[in-house]
Design a protein around this motif. Structure first.
Motif, mmCIF file in Angstrom:
data_model
loop_
_atom_site.group_PDB
_atom_site.id
_atom_site.type_symbol
_atom_site.label_atom_id
_atom_site.label_comp_id
_atom_site.label_asym_id
_atom_site.label_seq_id
_atom_site.Cartn_x
_atom_site.Cartn_y
_atom_site.Cartn_z
ATOM 1 N N UNK A 118 0.836 -1.204 0.000
ATOM 2 C CA UNK A 118 0.000 0.000 0.000
ATOM 3 C C UNK A 118 0.873 1.257 0.000
ATOM 4 N N UNK A 119 1.925 1.256 0.807
ATOM 5 C CA UNK A 119 2.834 2.406 0.856
ATOM 6 C C UNK A 119 3.535 2.610 -0.473
ATOM 7 N N UNK A 120 3.925 1.527 -1.116
ATOM 8 C CA UNK A 120 4.602 1.627 -2.408
ATOM 9 C C UNK A 120 3.715 2.338 -3.422
ATOM 10 N N UNK A 121 2.434 2.041 -3.392
ATOM 11 C CA UNK A 121 1.503 2.641 -4.347
ATOM 12 C C UNK A 121 1.118 4.065 -3.935
ATOM 13 N N UNK A 122 0.714 4.235 -2.675
ATOM 14 C CA UNK A 122 0.176 5.530 -2.242
ATOM 15 C C UNK A 122 1.231 6.601 -2.003
ATOM 16 N N UNK A 123 2.430 6.205 -1.623
ATOM 17 C CA UNK A 123 3.438 7.192 -1.229
ATOM 18 C C UNK A 123 4.559 7.355 -2.252
ATOM 19 N N UNK A 124 4.305 7.011 -3.501
ATOM 20 C CA UNK A 124 5.382 7.089 -4.494
ATOM 21 C C UNK A 124 5.869 8.528 -4.693
ATOM 22 N N UNK A 125 4.957 9.472 -4.742
ATOM 23 C CA UNK A 125 5.368 10.877 -4.902
ATOM 24 C C UNK A 125 6.145 11.383 -3.698
ATOM 25 N N UNK A 126 5.671 11.030 -2.514
ATOM 26 C CA UNK A 126 6.373 11.447 -1.297
ATOM 27 C C UNK A 126 7.742 10.778 -1.207
ATOM 28 N N UNK A 127 7.841 9.546 -1.665
ATOM 29 C CA UNK A 127 9.115 8.830 -1.651
ATOM 30 C C UNK A 127 10.113 9.517 -2.584
ATOM 31 N N UNK A 128 9.647 9.996 -3.731
ATOM 32 C CA UNK A 128 10.515 10.723 -4.659
ATOM 33 C C UNK A 128 11.002 12.026 -4.040
ATOM 34 N N UNK A 129 10.097 12.744 -3.360
ATOM 35 C CA UNK A 129 10.498 13.994 -2.701
ATOM 36 C C UNK A 129 11.500 13.722 -1.583
ATOM 37 N N UNK A 130 11.282 12.640 -0.824
ATOM 38 C CA UNK A 130 12.200 12.293 0.252
ATOM 39 C C UNK A 130 13.573 11.941 -0.321
ATOM 40 N N UNK A 131 13.583 11.178 -1.382
ATOM 41 C CA UNK A 131 14.836 10.792 -2.017
ATOM 42 C C UNK A 131 15.613 12.016 -2.507
ATOM 43 N N UNK A 132 14.908 12.957 -3.098
ATOM 44 C CA UNK A 132 15.555 14.183 -3.564
ATOM 45 C C UNK A 132 16.131 14.975 -2.398
ATOM 46 N N UNK A 133 15.405 15.023 -1.280
ATOM 47 C CA UNK A 133 15.897 15.741 -0.103
ATOM 48 C C UNK A 133 17.140 15.072 0.469
ATOM 49 N N UNK A 134 17.155 13.754 0.487
ATOM 50 C CA UNK A 134 18.317 13.028 1.007
ATOM 51 C C UNK A 134 19.524 13.253 0.103
ATOM 52 N N UNK A 135 19.325 13.173 -1.205
ATOM 53 C CA UNK A 135 20.425 13.386 -2.142
ATOM 54 C C UNK A 135 20.972 14.807 -2.012
ATOM 55 N N UNK A 136 20.089 15.783 -1.883
ATOM 56 C CA UNK A 136 20.525 17.170 -1.712
ATOM 57 C C UNK A 136 21.326 17.332 -0.431
ATOM 58 N N UNK A 137 20.878 16.719 0.642
ATOM 59 C CA UNK A 137 21.595 16.792 1.913
ATOM 60 C C UNK A 137 22.970 16.148 1.844
ATOM 61 N N UNK A 138 23.060 15.012 1.188
ATOM 62 C CA UNK A 138 24.354 14.324 1.053
ATOM 63 C C UNK A 138 25.308 15.162 0.218
#
Length: 79
Positions: free
Chosen positions: A43-63
């Motif tokens: 369910x999370x994989x389907x519903x939170x895909x956009x949020x997961x992309x935003x989180x990934x971008x934030x992590x990459x920016x921080x690194x």
């Protein structure tokens, strides 16, 4: 950082909701936890895909920012 916390909280809410629904249907013990993990993951994989992309971008920016600060400090130290 806020996107990471939001994503984690959303995953936790989905897991707890799934756990509650499965408990209402009679699942107990290890089976309850196993099914809740599996179903909430899907369910999370389907519903939170956009949020997961935003989180990934934030992590990459921080690194990248930390790496740049480290390189700047290292070159300053060498000079």
């Amino acid at each position: 950082m806020r996107s990471v916390l939001f994503y984690t909280a959303a995953r936790l809410v989905i897991f707890v909701a799934t756990l509650g629904v499965l408990a209402l249907f009679g699942a107990r013990g290890f089976l309850l936890l196993l099914l809740a993990l599996l179903i909430s993951g899907i369910v999370s994989f389907v519903l939170l895909s956009g949020q997961r992309d935003r989180m990934s971008a934030a992590v990459v920016t921080g690194v990248r920012a930390r790496r740049q600060r480290f390189e700047k400090a290292r070159t300053k130290e060498d000079a």
